[in-house]
Design an enzyme around this catalytic site. Structure first.
Site, mmCIF file in Angstrom:
data_model
loop_
_atom_site.group_PDB
_atom_site.id
_atom_site.type_symbol
_atom_site.label_atom_id
_atom_site.label_comp_id
_atom_site.label_asym_id
_atom_site.label_seq_id
_atom_site.Cartn_x
_atom_site.Cartn_y
_atom_site.Cartn_z
ATOM 1 N N SER A 153 -0.463 10.039 -1.498
ATOM 2 C CA SER A 153 -0.455 8.582 -1.894
ATOM 3 C C SER A 153 0.755 8.412 -3.027
ATOM 4 C CB SER A 153 -1.743 8.137 -2.541
ATOM 5 O OG SER A 153 -1.747 6.832 -2.443
ATOM 6 N N ASP A 319 -5.683 6.239 8.457
ATOM 7 C CA ASP A 319 -5.050 5.905 7.095
ATOM 8 C C ASP A 319 -4.460 4.457 7.477
ATOM 9 O OD1 ASP A 319 -3.822 5.317 4.728
ATOM 10 O OD2 ASP A 319 -2.870 7.267 4.512
ATOM 11 N N HIS A 352 -7.494 7.067 3.971
ATOM 12 C CA HIS A 352 -6.473 7.517 3.200
ATOM 13 C C HIS A 352 -6.989 8.677 2.402
ATOM 14 C CE1 HIS A 352 -2.707 7.286 0.719
ATOM 15 N NE2 HIS A 352 -3.491 7.039 -0.258
#
Length: 381
Positions: A153, A319, A352
């Site tokens: 991320s 995701d 995610h």
């Protein structure tokens, strides 16, 4: 200038005392405090060091007990003896990012000019600024080149920035579930969160530190909205469906009738105990500004031209925050730049957050890549 006790893996150091940190916004920061944790031992030639870059709501306690929550580190499943990031082999470093709220200089820390917390007087920062601060830490530790830089991320954004700006300092890079620039959708979600914080009367224009009142309600809502983006519809359905929370019938009111509502409220309440609201504003803004395309005149491949860094890019099929298509843009740019790159899309319904969870294919991929890279660097025979 380590403030850690002997044998401790938690450290704090003053950096940039001789060369102030130049920020992208044009402001110069004097000496900055950097909080970081280390795991394992640095080998004789300092070739086994791995930098772990944390995500938006993470911190330096990747494999340590978080002091405010008492919980295990956010990547404890990855870091330790015999684990993928084996501390019997590697020296692991994880620092709290610039602008953070766990000991590194940020809006909640003291402004030496006023003797009070910076608040909104803290300058706007970027992912590039975060990495430049980490470069100061790398130099302080005397590490010429990281064996690997790894992050998911926002940590993946830092990883890409490291590889693009300092390729000679990065032997291998593992950007996970990220993108070369923040999408309009992600900027929009961040703006909702920031507005929630700033709409809380207790935010007080960012100057809430001395009042004893913090914008906990606004920050909790921001966390709730963001947390939805970290999951997939399939994961939400599998975990909660439309199940009721500790009741058999609807209340026909606004209590948490559904388990998913209770879960989000729990996430929001727990978050405000360990995170600073102003840091949330600054760090989300840094992610919004990240754009390796624009930084390279629209040509992402030129960001990695001539790189000798080895790459392993990992995405997750469910995701939707950083979809596989955005990860593939990175891969295509690396291929165009003739870089050494591997790519895996992991099939999972975990969304995610899969990079933080026990996701076997991800673990196997990272383990194989690190072993191959270790052989290439001569860390193993």
């Amino acid at each position: 200038m380590s403030a850690s006790s002997p044998g401790s893996d938690s450290h704090s150091v003053l950096l940039g005392t001789e060369t102030p940190l130049q920020l992208d916004c044009g402001v110069t920061l004097g000496a900055i405090r950097m909080a970081y944790c280390t795991y394992g031992s640095l080998n004789a030639d300092k070739s086994n060091a791995i930098l772990i870059c944390h995500a938006l709501t993470g911190d330096q306690f990747a494999a340590s007990r978080q002091p405010l929550t008492g919980k295990d580190g956010w990547w404890d499943l990855m870091i330790g003896p015999g684990k993928i990031l084996d501390t019997d082999k590697y020296f692991i470093v994880c620092s709290n990012v610039l602008g953070g709220c766990m000991g590194t200089t940020g809006p909640s820390e003291t402004d030496p000019k006023t003797g009070k917390p910076y608040g909104l007087n803290f300058p706007i920062i970027t992912i590039g600024d975060m990495v430049r601060a980490q470069v100061l830490l790398q130099d302080y530790l005397g590490i010429e080149s990281w064996f690997s830089v790894i992050g998911g991320s926002m940590g993946g954004m830092q990883t890409l920035q490291w590889a693009a700006a300092y390729p000679e300092r990065v032997f291998s890079a593992i950007p996970i579930a990220c993108a070369a620039r923040h999408s309009a959708q992600n900027i929009a979600f961040h703006e909702v969160g920031r507005q929630a914080v700033m709409a809380d009367p207790n935010w007080q224009g960012g100057d809430y530190y001395a009042s004893g009142r913090k914008p906990t309600s606004g920050l909790a809502v921001a966390r709730m909205a963001a947390h939805i983006t970290y999951l997939s519809e399939a994961a939400l359905h599998r975990k909660f469906g439309r199940n009721l929370q500790d009741r058999e019938n609807l209340t026909y009111g606004f209590d948490a009738d559904f388990q998913v509502e209770s879960y989000l409220r729990y996430q929001g309440i727990n978050f405000v105990d360990r995170f600073d609201a102003n840091s949330y504003l600054y760090i989300t803004r840094a992610m919004d500004y990240f754009d390796l395309f624009t930084d390279n005149n629209g040509n992402l491949a030129s960001a990695f031209e001539g790189t000798k860094t080895r790459f392993c890019v990992v995405s997750f099929s469910s995701d939707w925050l950083f979809p596989t298509s955005e990860n593939k843009q990175i891969v295509h740019a690396l291929i165009t730049a003739a870089a050494n790159v591997s790519f895996v899309e992991v099939e999972t319904d975990k969304g995610h957050d899969a990079f933080l969870l026990d996701t076997p294919e991800m673990l196997k991929t990272i383990d194989g890549f690190l072993q191959s890279s270790a052989r290439s660097r001569g860390l193993v025979s």
